[in-house]
Design a protein around this motif. Structure first.
Motif, PDB file in Angstrom:
ATOM      1  N   MET A  57       3.942   2.509  -9.423  1.00 16.11           N
ATOM      2  CA  MET A  57       3.452   0.964  -8.959  1.00 16.11           C
ATOM      3  C   MET A  57       2.124   0.883 -10.053  1.00 16.11           C
ATOM      4  O   MET A  57       2.193  -0.561  -9.454  1.00 16.11           O
ATOM      5  CB  MET A  57       2.576   1.364  -7.826  1.00 16.11           C
ATOM      6  CG  MET A  57       3.849   1.199  -6.565  1.00 16.11           C
ATOM      7  SD  MET A  57       3.471   0.664  -4.339  1.00 16.11           S
ATOM      8  CE  MET A  57       2.794   2.468  -4.222  1.00 16.11           C
ATOM      9  N   PHE A  58       1.776   1.521 -10.196  1.00 15.48           N
ATOM     10  CA  PHE A  58       0.709   0.793 -11.451  1.00 15.48           C
ATOM     11  C   PHE A  58       1.335   0.668 -12.764  1.00 15.48           C
ATOM     12  O   PHE A  58       0.918  -0.794 -13.513  1.00 15.48           O
ATOM     13  CB  PHE A  58      -0.113   1.972 -11.829  1.00 15.48           C
ATOM     14  CG  PHE A  58      -1.113   2.331 -11.370  1.00 15.48           C
ATOM     15  CD1 PHE A  58      -2.728   1.554 -11.297  1.00 15.48           C
ATOM     16  CD2 PHE A  58      -2.163   3.119 -10.600  1.00 15.48           C
ATOM     17  CE1 PHE A  58      -3.476   0.990 -11.339  1.00 15.48           C
ATOM     18  CE2 PHE A  58      -3.407   3.175  -9.692  1.00 15.48           C
ATOM     19  CZ  PHE A  58      -4.264   1.982 -10.612  1.00 15.48           C
ATOM     20  N   ASN A  59       2.603   1.674 -12.921  1.00 17.01           N
ATOM     21  CA  ASN A  59       3.637   1.008 -13.891  1.00 17.01           C
ATOM     22  C   ASN A  59       3.820  -0.267 -13.743  1.00 17.01           C
ATOM     23  O   ASN A  59       4.637  -1.196 -15.000  1.00 17.01           O
ATOM     24  CB  ASN A  59       4.495   2.004 -14.220  1.00 17.01           C
ATOM     25  CG  ASN A  59       5.777   1.781 -15.569  1.00 17.01           C
ATOM     26  OD1 ASN A  59       6.172   1.064 -15.428  1.00 17.01           O
ATOM     27  ND2 ASN A  59       4.758   1.975 -16.874  1.00 17.01           N
ATOM     28  N   LEU A  60       4.729  -0.644 -13.156  1.00 21.64           N
ATOM     29  CA  LEU A  60       5.689  -1.817 -12.278  1.00 21.64           C
ATOM     30  C   LEU A  60       4.780  -2.520 -12.452  1.00 21.64           C
ATOM     31  O   LEU A  60       4.917  -3.611 -12.742  1.00 21.64           O
ATOM     32  CB  LEU A  60       5.988  -1.394 -10.710  1.00 21.64           C
ATOM     33  CG  LEU A  60       7.306  -0.478 -10.903  1.00 21.64           C
ATOM     34  CD1 LEU A  60       7.955  -0.375  -9.826  1.00 21.64           C
ATOM     35  CD2 LEU A  60       8.903  -0.827 -11.952  1.00 21.64           C
ATOM     36  N   CYS A 165      12.043   2.541  -2.273  1.00 26.37           N
ATOM     37  CA  CYS A 165      10.922   2.068  -1.682  1.00 26.37           C
ATOM     38  C   CYS A 165      10.142   1.823  -2.735  1.00 26.37           C
ATOM     39  O   CYS A 165       9.125   0.932  -2.825  1.00 26.37           O
ATOM     40  CB  CYS A 165       9.914   3.602  -1.814  1.00 26.37           C
ATOM     41  SG  CYS A 165      10.514   3.447  -0.428  1.00 26.37           S
ATOM     42  N   ALA A 166       9.770   2.359  -4.262  1.00 23.48           N
ATOM     43  CA  ALA A 166       9.566   1.837  -5.102  1.00 23.48           C
ATOM     44  C   ALA A 166       9.908   0.219  -5.800  1.00 23.48           C
ATOM     45  O   ALA A 166       8.984  -0.596  -6.448  1.00 23.48           O
ATOM     46  CB  ALA A 166       9.667   2.767  -6.356  1.00 23.48           C
ATOM     47  N   SER A 167      11.292  -0.063  -5.707  1.00 25.22           N
ATOM     48  CA  SER A 167      11.667  -1.567  -6.142  1.00 25.22           C
ATOM     49  C   SER A 167      11.235  -2.648  -5.688  1.00 25.22           C
ATOM     50  O   SER A 167      11.200  -3.578  -6.115  1.00 25.22           O
ATOM     51  CB  SER A 167      13.197  -1.449  -6.597  1.00 25.22           C
ATOM     52  OG  SER A 167      13.583  -1.116  -5.291  1.00 25.22           O
ATOM     53  N   ALA A 185       6.309  -9.063   4.866  1.00 23.26           N
ATOM     54  CA  ALA A 185       7.434  -7.252   5.188  1.00 23.26           C
ATOM     55  C   ALA A 185       6.554  -6.775   4.418  1.00 23.26           C
ATOM     56  O   ALA A 185       7.245  -5.340   3.388  1.00 23.26           O
ATOM     57  CB  ALA A 185       8.533  -7.455   4.795  1.00 23.26           C
ATOM     58  N   ALA A 186       5.488  -7.056   3.110  1.00 22.58           N
ATOM     59  CA  ALA A 186       5.372  -5.963   1.703  1.00 22.58           C
ATOM     60  C   ALA A 186       5.148  -4.877   2.335  1.00 22.58           C
ATOM     61  O   ALA A 186       4.574  -3.868   1.223  1.00 22.58           O
ATOM     62  CB  ALA A 186       4.120  -7.264   0.582  1.00 22.58           C
ATOM     63  N   PRO A 187       3.453  -4.564   3.632  1.00 20.47           N
ATOM     64  CA  PRO A 187       3.024  -3.178   3.482  1.00 20.47           C
ATOM     65  C   PRO A 187       4.305  -2.208   3.589  1.00 20.47           C
ATOM     66  O   PRO A 187       3.684  -1.034   3.810  1.00 20.47           O
ATOM     67  CB  PRO A 187       2.135  -3.295   4.877  1.00 20.47           C
ATOM     68  CG  PRO A 187       2.191  -5.684   4.670  1.00 20.47           C
ATOM     69  CD  PRO A 187       2.877  -5.572   4.032  1.00 20.47           C
ATOM     70  N   SER A 188       5.315  -2.614   4.554  1.00 17.94           N
ATOM     71  CA  SER A 188       6.541  -1.869   4.424  1.00 17.94           C
ATOM     72  C   SER A 188       8.210  -1.722   3.755  1.00 17.94           C
ATOM     73  O   SER A 188       8.849  -1.972   4.523  1.00 17.94           O
ATOM     74  CB  SER A 188       7.010  -1.992   6.074  1.00 17.94           C
ATOM     75  OG  SER A 188       6.721  -3.470   6.523  1.00 17.94           O
ATOM     76  N   THR A 189       7.682  -2.881   3.074  1.00 19.28           N
ATOM     77  CA  THR A 189       8.712  -2.952   2.011  1.00 19.28           C
ATOM     78  C   THR A 189       9.287  -1.610   1.426  1.00 19.28           C
ATOM     79  O   THR A 189      10.909  -1.312   1.141  1.00 19.28           O
ATOM     80  CB  THR A 189       7.968  -3.111   0.693  1.00 19.28           C
ATOM     81  OG1 THR A 189       7.075  -2.419  -0.096  1.00 19.28           O
ATOM     82  CG2 THR A 189       8.120  -4.939   0.774  1.00 19.28           C
ATOM     83  N   PRO A 190       9.049  -0.219   1.779  1.00 22.09           N
ATOM     84  CA  PRO A 190       9.182   0.977   1.206  1.00 22.09           C
ATOM     85  C   PRO A 190      10.567   0.696   2.438  1.00 22.09           C
ATOM     86  O   PRO A 190      10.636   0.825   3.352  1.00 22.09           O
ATOM     87  CB  PRO A 190       8.885   1.771   1.633  1.00 22.09           C
ATOM     88  CG  PRO A 190       7.821   1.229   1.464  1.00 22.09           C
ATOM     89  CD  PRO A 190       7.510   0.488   2.059  1.00 22.09           C
ATOM     90  N   ALA A 195      21.324   4.896  -0.667  1.00 25.57           N
ATOM     91  CA  ALA A 195      21.080   3.097  -1.398  1.00 25.57           C
ATOM     92  C   ALA A 195      20.667   3.881  -2.770  1.00 25.57           C
ATOM     93  O   ALA A 195      20.226   4.968  -2.996  1.00 25.57           O
ATOM     94  CB  ALA A 195      20.408   2.276  -0.847  1.00 25.57           C
ATOM     95  N   LYS A 196      21.236   3.064  -3.694  1.00 30.88           N
ATOM     96  CA  LYS A 196      19.740   3.170  -4.571  1.00 30.88           C
ATOM     97  C   LYS A 196      19.907   1.315  -5.228  1.00 30.88           C
ATOM     98  O   LYS A 196      19.663   0.863  -4.064  1.00 30.88           O
ATOM     99  CB  LYS A 196      20.892   3.092  -6.263  1.00 30.88           C
ATOM    100  CG  LYS A 196      20.599   5.040  -6.076  1.00 30.88           C
ATOM    101  CD  LYS A 196      21.194   5.144  -7.574  1.00 30.88           C
ATOM    102  CE  LYS A 196      21.289   7.157  -7.473  1.00 30.88           C
ATOM    103  NZ  LYS A 196      21.206   7.468  -9.170  1.00 30.88           N
ATOM    104  N   ALA A 197      19.113   1.163  -6.377  1.00 35.61           N
ATOM    105  CA  ALA A 197      17.971   0.364  -6.419  1.00 35.61           C
ATOM    106  C   ALA A 197      18.430  -0.691  -5.943  1.00 35.61           C
ATOM    107  O   ALA A 197      17.547  -1.963  -5.475  1.00 35.61           O
ATOM    108  CB  ALA A 197      17.390   0.779  -7.111  1.00 35.61           C
ATOM    109  N   THR A 198      19.791  -1.503  -6.409  1.00 33.36           N
ATOM    110  CA  THR A 198      20.435  -2.814  -6.596  1.00 33.36           C
ATOM    111  C   THR A 198      21.508  -2.959  -5.554  1.00 33.36           C
ATOM    112  O   THR A 198      21.990  -2.022  -5.479  1.00 33.36           O
ATOM    113  CB  THR A 198      20.721  -2.753  -7.812  1.00 33.36           C
ATOM    114  OG1 THR A 198      22.073  -2.086  -8.433  1.00 33.36           O
ATOM    115  CG2 THR A 198      19.669  -2.444  -9.243  1.00 33.36           C
ATOM    116  N   GLY A 199      21.367  -5.083  -5.397  1.00 30.31           N
ATOM    117  CA  GLY A 199      22.743  -4.586  -5.066  1.00 30.31           C
ATOM    118  C   GLY A 199      22.339  -5.880  -4.757  1.00 30.31           C
ATOM    119  O   GLY A 199      21.524  -6.737  -4.515  1.00 30.31           O
ATOM    120  N   ASN A 200      23.430  -6.716  -3.856  1.00 30.60           N
ATOM    121  CA  ASN A 200      22.947  -8.490  -3.183  1.00 30.60           C
ATOM    122  C   ASN A 200      22.472  -8.216  -1.635  1.00 30.60           C
ATOM    123  O   ASN A 200      23.165  -6.988  -1.018  1.00 30.60           O
ATOM    124  CB  ASN A 200      24.290  -8.811  -3.146  1.00 30.60           C
ATOM    125  CG  ASN A 200      25.161  -9.363  -3.803  1.00 30.60           C
ATOM    126  OD1 ASN A 200      24.144  -9.824  -5.827  1.00 30.60           O
ATOM    127  ND2 ASN A 200      26.874  -9.172  -4.705  1.00 30.60           N
TER     128      ASN A 200
END
Length: 282
Positions: A57-60, A165-167, A185-190, A195-200
């Motif tokens: 998260m520091f990097n993102l 979780c990270a994305s 919903a940010a505090p529980s965005t994980p 699944a993987k990181a992208t999609g509709n």
């Protein structure tokens, strides 16, 4: 505190709170995806997983500042974020450890997390708002580190959950950097489940920021001559479903994943679209 950090004080505090909340809930989500390994975890192991999420998260966040913070303020802003996370972490740990909490150890721990974040992830060059091979590689490396820390190396469900979780933090951090409150919903965005990181995704009810929340993700990956398609749900959306609704949705999404995966395989390995497999996206 520098001049720039005085100007961004509220945003730094919001980001620190967001990062710690997401890291904590992400650890819980990882344990749910590997219950057998979770039973064997010690407090030190959970702390290690927590720090893995802080590092990415520091990097993102650092990448996102390039889009929202003036260049002259970016370095001081990230230094301020490190201080804000340290201060917030001291506040979070104080009730648990009281006067026994080693304040300097917390400072060193966060500092080491930032330094390791740079060593691990700065080499991946990509624009944070676009899907690309380097971006997927970063998330893959991160997710594999989480799975290893959990004692569940090569566990595809844990790797997929860690990636989501990270994305999921990206839109929330973007909202804060734009001077808005993070999505509700940010505090529980994980997120979790295969699944993987992208999609509709479907559009969630808009909170005060007007940000969209991705409820469903779907991704196809090419590995050699094999195609793997996975889907996943936002954890809060999943938690709102009854067991019967979840079972029905699972049935439909498995069918959608099968149809799209077969179509993607047919297109990706055709002569006309032979280069698609290099991107890894359906």
């Amino acid at each position: 505190m520098g001049t720039a950090n005085k100007e961004y004080h509220a945003q730094l505090r919001q980001l620190a709170e967001l990062m710690l909340a997401v890291s904590g809930e992400s650890v819980t989500m990882m344990k749910r995806n590997a219950p057998e390994q979770a039973l064997k975890l010690k407090r030190q192991d959970e702390w290690g997983i927590y720090l893995e999420f802080l590092k990415v998260m520091f990097n993102l966040t650092d990448r996102l500042t390039a889009l929202h913070i003036p260049i002259k303020d970016q370095l001081e802003f990230m230094n301020g974020l490190e201080d804000a996370v340290t201060t917030q972490l001291k506040t979070v740990l104080e009730p648990a450890f009281g006067n026994n909490a080693d304040q300097m150890e917390i400072v060193l721990t966060v500092g080491n997390a930032v330094a390791e974040s740079r060593d691990l992830y700065e080499k991946y060059k990509f624009l944070i708002t676009e899907d690309s091979k380097p971006k997927n590689e970063l998330f893959q490396v991160f997710a594999e580190r989480v799975a290893q820390a959990l004692g569940a190396s090569q566990n595809g469900q844990v790797i997929a959950a860690a990636t989501l979780c990270a994305s999921a933090i990206i839109p929330a951090v973007s909202a804060v950097l734009q001077g808005q409150a993070p999505p509700t919903a940010a505090p529980s965005t994980p997120t979790q489940q295969p699944a993987k990181a992208t999609g509709n995704g479907e559009q969630a009810k808009k909170g005060p920021t007007g940000q969209d929340i991705k409820l469903v993700s779907l991704m196809s990956n090419v590995s050699g001559e094999e195609v793997e398609t996975r889907w996943g749900l936002h954890p809060r959306f999943r938690g709102d479903l009854t067991p019967a609704e979840l079972q029905q949705l699972t049935k439909h999404l498995n069918r959608v994943a099968k149809i799209l995966g077969e179509r993607y395989a047919a297109v990706a390995f055709s002569e006309e679209w032979n280069s698609w497999h290099k991107t890894g996206h359906a």
